[in-house]
Each structure stands twice: as C-alpha cells, then as structure tokens.
Design an enzyme around this catalytic site. Structure first.
Site, PDB file in Angstrom:
ATOM      1  N   ALA A  92       1.746   3.062   7.459  1.00 24.93           N
ATOM      2  CA  ALA A  92       1.582   1.892   6.587  1.00 24.93           C
ATOM      3  C   ALA A  92       0.477   0.964   7.069  1.00 24.93           C
ATOM      4  O   ALA A  92      -0.079   0.205   6.306  1.00 24.93           O
ATOM      5  CB  ALA A  92       2.899   1.127   6.534  1.00 24.93           C
ATOM      6  N   LYS A  93       0.176   1.032   8.367  1.00 26.66           N
ATOM      7  CA  LYS A  93      -0.864   0.188   8.967  1.00 26.66           C
ATOM      8  C   LYS A  93      -0.705  -1.275   8.565  1.00 26.66           C
ATOM      9  O   LYS A  93      -1.642  -1.936   8.159  1.00 26.66           O
ATOM     10  CB  LYS A  93      -2.251   0.745   8.634  1.00 26.66           C
ATOM     11  CG  LYS A  93      -2.398   2.202   9.128  1.00 26.66           C
ATOM     12  CD  LYS A  93      -3.801   2.721   9.163  1.00 26.66           C
ATOM     13  CE  LYS A  93      -3.915   4.062   9.859  1.00 26.66           C
ATOM     14  NZ  LYS A  93      -3.334   5.209   9.138  1.00 26.66           N
ATOM     15  N   ARG A  94       0.527  -1.778   8.725  1.00 26.99           N
ATOM     16  CA  ARG A  94       0.825  -3.154   8.408  1.00 26.99           C
ATOM     17  C   ARG A  94       0.509  -4.059   9.605  1.00 26.99           C
ATOM     18  O   ARG A  94       0.136  -3.580  10.677  1.00 26.99           O
ATOM     19  CB  ARG A  94       2.299  -3.301   8.014  1.00 26.99           C
ATOM     20  CG  ARG A  94       2.725  -2.448   6.813  1.00 26.99           C
ATOM     21  CD  ARG A  94       1.983  -2.822   5.556  1.00 26.99           C
ATOM     22  NE  ARG A  94       2.622  -2.276   4.353  1.00 26.99           N
ATOM     23  CZ  ARG A  94       2.163  -1.246   3.642  1.00 26.99           C
ATOM     24  NH1 ARG A  94       1.053  -0.625   3.982  1.00 26.99           N
ATOM     25  NH2 ARG A  94       2.808  -0.843   2.555  1.00 26.99           N
ATOM     26  N   THR A 118       3.265   2.601  11.566  1.00 23.03           N
ATOM     27  CA  THR A 118       1.949   2.333  12.141  1.00 23.03           C
ATOM     28  C   THR A 118       1.567   0.878  11.861  1.00 23.03           C
ATOM     29  O   THR A 118       1.814   0.360  10.770  1.00 23.03           O
ATOM     30  CB  THR A 118       0.863   3.274  11.588  1.00 23.03           C
ATOM     31  OG1 THR A 118       0.825   3.166  10.165  1.00 23.03           O
ATOM     32  CG2 THR A 118       1.146   4.727  11.958  1.00 23.03           C
TER      33      THR A 118
ATOM     34  N   ASP B  96      -7.285   1.427   5.889  1.00 20.07           N
ATOM     35  CA  ASP B  96      -7.003   2.777   6.385  1.00 20.07           C
ATOM     36  C   ASP B  96      -8.259   3.607   6.181  1.00 20.07           C
ATOM     37  O   ASP B  96      -9.270   3.090   5.711  1.00 20.07           O
ATOM     38  CB  ASP B  96      -5.797   3.344   5.617  1.00 20.07           C
ATOM     39  CG  ASP B  96      -5.028   4.390   6.411  1.00 20.07           C
ATOM     40  OD1 ASP B  96      -5.668   5.274   7.017  1.00 20.07           O
ATOM     41  OD2 ASP B  96      -3.799   4.329   6.427  1.00 20.07           O
TER      42      ASP B  96
END
Lengths: 273, 273
Positions: A92-94, A118, B96
């Site tokens: 999710a790369k939050r 992530t 991303d």
C-alpha cells in the site's frame, strides 16, 4: 506470523517466493469477466494453484482501489482466503501523520488481518510508529526501491559517505526490531545490497524487481541471504499473467514452480549454515 | 481547475481555507448513526454549511479506507457532491512504481474526478510522473510536512547547506510546473518557509498543521503568500468537530467563518499587489 515461523515455511517449501497479486481487470482472462467478481475469482484460482510453492502473497492495493468499492471488496475477499501458512503483505506504501497512519493500520491489520503493510519513510518516525503498535504485525519500510526514480532521492548523500537509504535504515531500525520490521530493497540494487546487510543483517528484505524489472535472482540471493534466509523475493506479472487463456492458473503454477526450483537450489548453495 | 480559477475563487470568497474531511465514524454526532450512510450524511451537511467559506475540500482517504468497501462508497459519494467551484484534494499520500502510480491516478482522477492527489516523493520521478499525465489534474507533493517526524529525513543535509526537502522541491519542480504541481508545507515549519518560497515562488502550497497541530495562520500567511495567494490552508478537526451535537453543521459553519474572516484580513493586509 513470526520470523521463525516464516523461516520454517521457507525451509519446508524450499521457497522464498512472494507472489504479487497485481490483478488488473484488463489483463485477466476474458472468460472470467462474466463472473460476479472476476478479480477475486482470478486470485482464488492463482492462490489455489501456487500456495505450496510460495511463502507470501502481496496484493498491490492500487489495482483494487482503481475499481472503487467493488475492488475493495475483491481485495478483502482475497485476503480472507490467503492460506494461514503464507505471509500476507498489503502493498500500500502508506504513511501519514500519526492519527491518520493509525487508521491505515486499522484498515490493513484489523479489518483485513494482513500480516504486514508497506510504508513510505518520508514523514519519519511518528508516521511509521502507529503501524508498529499492532501486536504480531509487521511494517515493511521502503528503503531502496527497484525503479529508476530511486536515484532521485534515495541515493543522495546525507553524510560522510552515507546515502539517504542508509540513513533511513539506520534511523528506522531504532523504531522497531527485526521481529516487526522488514525493508523493501529492489533486486535491481545489487550494487548496494552489501551496504544494506551491513546495517540490517538480521532483517527480512522484501525484494521486488526480479523479472519484468530486470533484477537477477541469483545475485540478490547470494548477497542478501542471512541465517533465516532473510529474503522474500516478489514476482507478479511473470507468474500471474503467464497465460491469458483458460489455463492461466496451471501456467501460473508452472511459472511459480520454475522460480521455486531455482530458489531451492540457491538455498542449498548459499544459505549460511 | 486552473490556478487562475483557484485564485479567482480565493478573491471572491476572501478565503484560502481548505476543509479537511477527516470524517471518523467514531466522532460524528450519534444521531447520524441510524442513517444508511452516516459518514456521507455528515460530509453532506458539512459541505452545505461551509461551501461559501472555503475554496477547497480535502477528504483524508485513510478515514474512509478504515471502513472498507462501505467507506470507499461514502468517499465516492462525497467527492461527487463537492461544489464545482471548490478545489478537491484526495489526501492519499500515494506513490509507487510507474504502472502502479498510474492505477492510483485512475482511482482518484478518472473514477472520482478529484482535482488533485497528495503524493509522497521518496520513490522519485517515475513514481510521480504518472499522476502528471492527466490533463487538468494536480499533484500535491510532500515537501516539508507538519509533524515531528519531518525532522527525521526531510531536514537532512543533502548538499552544501541544502536539506532534503529543498532537493525535493528543486528536483521535482522540473517534472511539472506551477500549473500542475503544488507542495505540502506544514504551518509548523515557519522557520523554513522563506527557503521554500525561494525555490518555488509561484507554486501553491497546501498547508496543514494550523489548529490542532499548533501552526500560526498569520505567520505562515505573511511569509507564504505570493501574487496568486499561493496558499491553501487546511483545517480539519477544528471545523468539522466544532460540535458533537445535532448543531454540528451550524457550529462547523461558525468555526469556518471565524477562519475565513481572519483570512480576509490577512489577504487585505499581506497579499502582494
């Protein structure tokens, strides 16, 4: 799942493969599109066909979010059927201020019961800490990503022969230990893998970039292994889109098997005693 | 919405207020909870009560995501009713590799028709560019955030008396211009606002951190204004939770009006001729 349990799975399956569920409604076989939830049905069949060959699944949240509420449903249903002996990663790369990160943590840890999420490091400690406050759950922090853009900031000098990704590793490894944090390190970054291992010898690394992005599995494995293997190497498109026909699950299994067999050899050869 | 149109709204409304829709199901008035979609109903009434006092709305995506598919529905319904003369910001802090960022862009720009999305810079150019490929849409890139953790990496020296946030500003302002990029700069960062304005004199800045986080509206306004005002100052909790009773919308209006009136004075006093 603890790192010891994860390592046990790696030894049992002779695999450190993570399968990326980058499930794109425009790329899945056409015969699924008549079903009520094609994305979930695709994932279900991929998971059934590959669960004994991989130790982790990583749904890429963007692919579900692009479909709105229905995509979010497909995502939740997918996470719910992931086998308990596979490590689950919400890619999710939050990362946001504390009270907001806590809500993202709830979305992925409490609602969905993912093992990990992530997280992007730019906003610093108080943006990452809320994810670390959930017992048994993991943060996978971006350190050195696999894309070209990693050069823009991650390789900047931030001190005497130290680059930003190294500072991120050093600083963040004080926020939580190797039992609750992993790092994203791209397979395309073999030039820096020794530096990574100097700073975080014991952490698991999530390694994207093998396959479509050009990273080498043997190189990253030789340099990146630690005593618990310490690598989860992701493959997405190469496996899940191995065929666009009705045999997609079977072909995905074949593609996953090929990677698993290579991994079994690499474990035999290079896993430290 | 173009920057000229946004500036026109600012002059008309004498306001550069952005209202943050950090709508927490656990904080909204109890009488709404019996309705079919309490979160949407709360937002609808807040928007109706404040639309003439602010120039932007910023739903914080985490609050919706934490509710799963239903939250995502409330979010889409909310964005759909935002007045066309208000700038809409999906506060998502995404970012991303290219093909994944493109899917996030589709989620917020194509499905939801938001004007802008907040993006994290750590992964560099190819993670941001896909958001810039959507005509008429904006990227709001994190530069110097309002939280304590901003000190961990954003203030690191990355060159001769240059800090990471400055490098992010310099480098990223080559990816797109002031007609399609804004930057997040916290109201708590008044010590650095002059440095920001040296590098990006013409860009709009999205400014969180006034109110609950302690930033000063007059200070950030005096130092941050440019000829188009160039600031969108966010307030969330202070406005939307001004009352927890049935009068919540009315009290939100009062709180927004107080900020708008202060802004009208600051515009009179400090907006460059």
């Amino acid at each position: 799942m603890t790192s010891a349990q994860l390592f046990e799975q790696i030894l049992q399956k002779k695999s450190y493969l993570c399968i990326g569920l980058d499930t794109d409604i425009n790329k899945i076989p056409k015969h699924l599109l008549d079903l009520e939830d094609p994305v979930f049905e695709f994932n279900r069949q991929i998971i059934e066909a590959t669960a004994d060959l991989c130790v982790a699944y990583k749904p890429n949240i963007a692919f579900y979010e692009a479909l709105g509420p229905k995509g979010w449903e497909s995502l939740e249903k997918t996470v719910a059927i992931l086998p308990k002996n596979c490590f689950s990663i919400a890619d999710a790369k939050r990362g946001d201020i504390g009270n907001t990160s806590e809500l993202y943590a709830r979305a992925f840890f409490d609602r969905m019961q993912c093992d990990s999420v992530t997280v992007a490091p730019y906003m610093g400690e108080d943006s990452v800490k809320p994810f670390l406050g959930h017992a048994g759950k993991w943060v996978i922090l971006l350190a050195l990503t696999s894309n070209m853009g990693s050069r823009d900031f991650q390789l900047l000098n931030t001190g005497d022969s130290e680059m930003l990704f190294e500072t991120v590793l050093k600083t963040s490894s004080q926020w939580g230990d190797a039992s609750q944090m992993m790092y994203v390190v791209g397979a395309t970054q073999t030039a820096y893998i020794n530096k990574v291992r100097e700073i975080v010898p014991d952490h698991f690394l999530l390694v994207p970039g093998v396959g479509a992005q050009g990273g080498s599995l043997p190189e990253i494995s030789k340099a990146g292994f630690n005593k618990q293997c310490g690598l989860l190497v992701n493959s997405s498109r190469q496996i899940i889109y191995a065929s666009s026909g009705e045999d997609f699950a079977e072909k995905a299994r074949e593609a996953a098997l090929a990677v698993q067999q290579e991994m079994a050899q690499l474990l035999d050869e290079y896993l430290p005693a």
